[in-house]
Design an enzyme around this catalytic site. Structure first.
Site, PDB file in Angstrom:
ATOM      1  N   GLU A   1      -5.174   1.554   3.244  1.00  0.00           N
ATOM      2  CA  GLU A   1      -4.674   0.528   4.091  1.00  0.00           C
ATOM      3  C   GLU A   1      -4.679   0.882   5.683  1.00  0.00           C
ATOM      4  OE1 GLU A   1      -2.857  -2.281   6.634  1.00  0.00           O
ATOM      5  OE2 GLU A   1      -2.203  -0.529   6.196  1.00  0.00           O
ATOM      6  N   GLU A   2      -4.049   2.194   5.544  1.00  0.00           N
ATOM      7  CA  GLU A   2      -3.531   2.481   7.026  1.00  0.00           C
ATOM      8  C   GLU A   2      -5.131   3.201   7.697  1.00  0.00           C
ATOM      9  OE1 GLU A   2      -1.420   1.929   8.715  1.00  0.00           O
ATOM     10  OE2 GLU A   2       0.283   1.914   7.660  1.00  0.00           O
TER      11      GLU A   2
ATOM     12  N   ASP B   1       6.641   1.710   6.416  1.00  0.00           N
ATOM     13  CA  ASP B   1       5.241   0.897   6.089  1.00  0.00           C
ATOM     14  C   ASP B   1       4.680   2.113   5.219  1.00  0.00           C
ATOM     15  OD1 ASP B   1       2.982  -0.024   6.843  1.00  0.00           O
ATOM     16  OD2 ASP B   1       2.781   0.839   8.836  1.00  0.00           O
TER      17      ASP B   1
ATOM     18  N   GLU C   1     -12.193  -0.191   3.468  1.00  0.00           N
ATOM     19  CA  GLU C   1     -12.788  -1.318   2.718  1.00  0.00           C
ATOM     20  C   GLU C   1     -13.142  -1.421   1.417  1.00  0.00           C
ATOM     21  OE1 GLU C   1     -16.053  -2.135   5.087  1.00  0.00           O
ATOM     22  OE2 GLU C   1     -15.017  -2.558   7.267  1.00  0.00           O
TER      23      GLU C   1
ATOM     24  N   ASP D   1      -0.370   4.256   1.035  1.00  0.00           N
ATOM     25  CA  ASP D   1      -0.868   5.494   1.862  1.00  0.00           C
ATOM     26  C   ASP D   1      -0.015   5.241   3.102  1.00  0.00           C
ATOM     27  OD1 ASP D   1      -2.344   3.166   2.196  1.00  0.00           O
ATOM     28  OD2 ASP D   1      -3.353   4.046   3.882  1.00  0.00           O
TER      29      ASP D   1
ATOM     30  N   HIS E   1       4.393   3.836  12.336  1.00  0.00           N
ATOM     31  CA  HIS E   1       3.461   4.540  13.071  1.00  0.00           C
ATOM     32  C   HIS E   1       3.970   5.543  14.102  1.00  0.00           C
ATOM     33  CE1 HIS E   1      -0.118   1.688  11.783  1.00  0.00           C
ATOM     34  NE2 HIS E   1       0.854   1.705  10.814  1.00  0.00           N
TER      35      HIS E   1
ATOM     36  N   HIS F   1       0.623  -1.318  -0.076  1.00  0.00           N
ATOM     37  CA  HIS F   1      -0.006   0.082   0.115  1.00  0.00           C
ATOM     38  C   HIS F   1       1.067   1.209   0.186  1.00  0.00           C
ATOM     39  CE1 HIS F   1       0.414   1.050   4.348  1.00  0.00           C
ATOM     40  NE2 HIS F   1       0.477  -0.375   4.387  1.00  0.00           N
TER      41      HIS F   1
END
Length: 446
Positions: free
Chosen positions: A153-154, A122, A158, A91, A418, A89
């Site tokens: 994704e973060e 990430d 959906e 994002d 994160h 991903h």
């Protein structure tokens, strides 16, 4: 291509790989509400260009209803060869307080062999892993290739899962590589075989029509903040274990870190004990965990002498692979309603769920990736779990139950994902790219 040719091609391509990763990290592609959308679309455009640079004959952006675009790529399988789906991903998480960063979060900087910046690990390193591994093969595809790179994704979006459910043939594959994890330590290869699921909600407590003076009313007026604090403290026992009935503990068939390693990695202060009982592997990878991740109350700087009428908290539940996230929310919210003091009014909103995952123990793809990883790292991989969740993995497992799902990547437990000062070790990135390229060649052999 021989293994030596693949290794040499990866090494020769690393300068361009690093520049491409820098360009991607420089884009603040935060898909959370309230952040600008233009950078997310810019990151999708760059991702599309990167996939084209790998020589794939088909590359396109897929506009998803209610979400940010995914980027898709494909190369057909040679006769009789299997097909591999590659996932990552583009994002990223918000950077948080910039004062806590050693370097600006969206100005990628190389320091001592590591690239620092939000998303460097990430999961823009996962995007670049796929691109660089395919470049190393120089258009000589040993297997069929499909890629799907998502952009939300973060935020636990959906949209991509719904799209896959409606268009399964587009991403159908014999094996799926998810490059959104990593190794416990740099240079020590691991396959992630277990992911906890996730559930989250917001709880609101109201006790008064409005805040009132603490001198005139304190001592009799019910404080919403005090009520909420009392409720939240019942979620754990004195050891720090989850104390909500109906959330049983689990076991993981392997070892995690030593307590000393975990304390160092997590930054636990001297004299502060770890919470919970049992093995670290069981606590981190196979059992429920409940964390209060946010509070809506007056800050200390804005505090006034008042009894609070309303208080809110964001509660996150990590769910073992065998658990049901929706049921976990039901169990925890019912518990909080039951323990609410003084007849306080309690409501819940903003529900989010994502299922966990447990990989099969053997298979053609698993054997091929173990051989590839052993060559790239100079030692065989070990099996680990991850306490975090990757929402799409469970959806792929449901949609394609016969496919082998492999989770590995260039992150490590010191990558500060994160958190401030996120970074990816560039040698770890090279080894991971080499692993993936070798895996694609090995998997074709059977």
């Amino acid at each position: 291509m021989t293994p030596e040719e693949i290794e040499n091609a990866v090494a020769a391509g690393m300068p361009q790989t690093i520049e491409d990763l820098k360009a991607l990290v420089a884009i603040p592609s935060i898909a959370f509400p309230g952040h600008p959308e233009e950078p997310v679309h810019k990151a999708a455009e760059l991702t599309e260009n990167l996939l084209r640079s790998a020589g794939l004959p088909r590359v396109e952006r897929i506009d998803l209803d209610g979400g940010f675009p995914a980027v898709y790529g494909e190369a057909p399988a040679p006769p009789g060869a299997p097909t591999v789906l590659l996932y990552a991903h583009y994002d990223v998480q918000p950077p948080g307080d910039p004062a806590l960063w050693k370097t600006p979060p969206f100005e990628p900087t190389v320091i001592d062999g590591a690239l620092y910046g939000r998303g460097a690990a990430d999961d823009k390193s996962g995007v670049i892993t796929h691109v660089a591994a395919l470049r190393a093969l120089q258009g000589r595809w040993p297997v069929g290739i499909k890629l799907i790179i998502e952009g939300e994704e973060e935020y636990a979006g959906e949209s991509l899962a719904r799209f896959i459910e409606s268009s399964p043939d587009l991403v159908r594959a014999d094996a799926i590589v998810v490059a959104d994890v990593g190794n416990p330590r740099v240079g020590e290869p691991a396959l992630t075989t277990s992911l906890r699921g996730m559930a989250a909600f917001t709880v609101e407590v109201r006790t008064l029509a409005g805040a009132v003076h603490s001198g005139a009313f304190g001592g009799a007026a019910p404080d919403a903040l005090a009520a909420l604090m009392r409720m939240l403290t019942t979620l754990h026992d004195e050891n720090g274990d989850v104390a909500v009935p109906g959330l049983p503990r689990g076991t993981f068939p392997g070892e995690a870190y030593s307590e000393e390693e975990f304390r160092a990695t997590a930054g636990v202060l001297d004299g502060v004990s770890l919470v919970g009982t049992g093995s670290l592997a069981d606590r981190l990878w196979a059992s429920y965990a409940i964390t209060v991740t946010g509070l809506d109350v007056p800050s200390v700087a804005q505090a006034v002498n008042a009894v609070q009428a309303v208080a809110r908290a964001r509660v996150t539940i990590r769910v073992p692979p065998s658990g049901d996230p929706a049921q976990a929310i039901e169990v925890v919210t019912e518990h909080l309603k039951k323990v609410a003091p003084w007849g306080a009014h309690v409501t819940f909103s903003d529900f989010t769920t994502g299922a966990g995952f447990r990989a099969r123990g053997e298979g053609r793809a698993r054997a091929a990736v173990e051989r590839a990883m052993a060559r790239a790292f100079g030692r065989p991989p070990r099996e680990v779990g991850q306490g975090g969740s990757i929402p799409l993995v469970a959806a792929l497992a449901r949609q394609f139950p016969e496919a082998e799902i492999l989770l590995f990547g260039p992150e490590d437990d010191h990558a500060s994902i994160h958190a401030p000062n996120e970074r990816v070790d560039l040698e770890e990135l090279r080894r991971t790219i080499t692993t993936e390229a070798l895996f694609l060649a090995e998997y074709a052999k059977g």
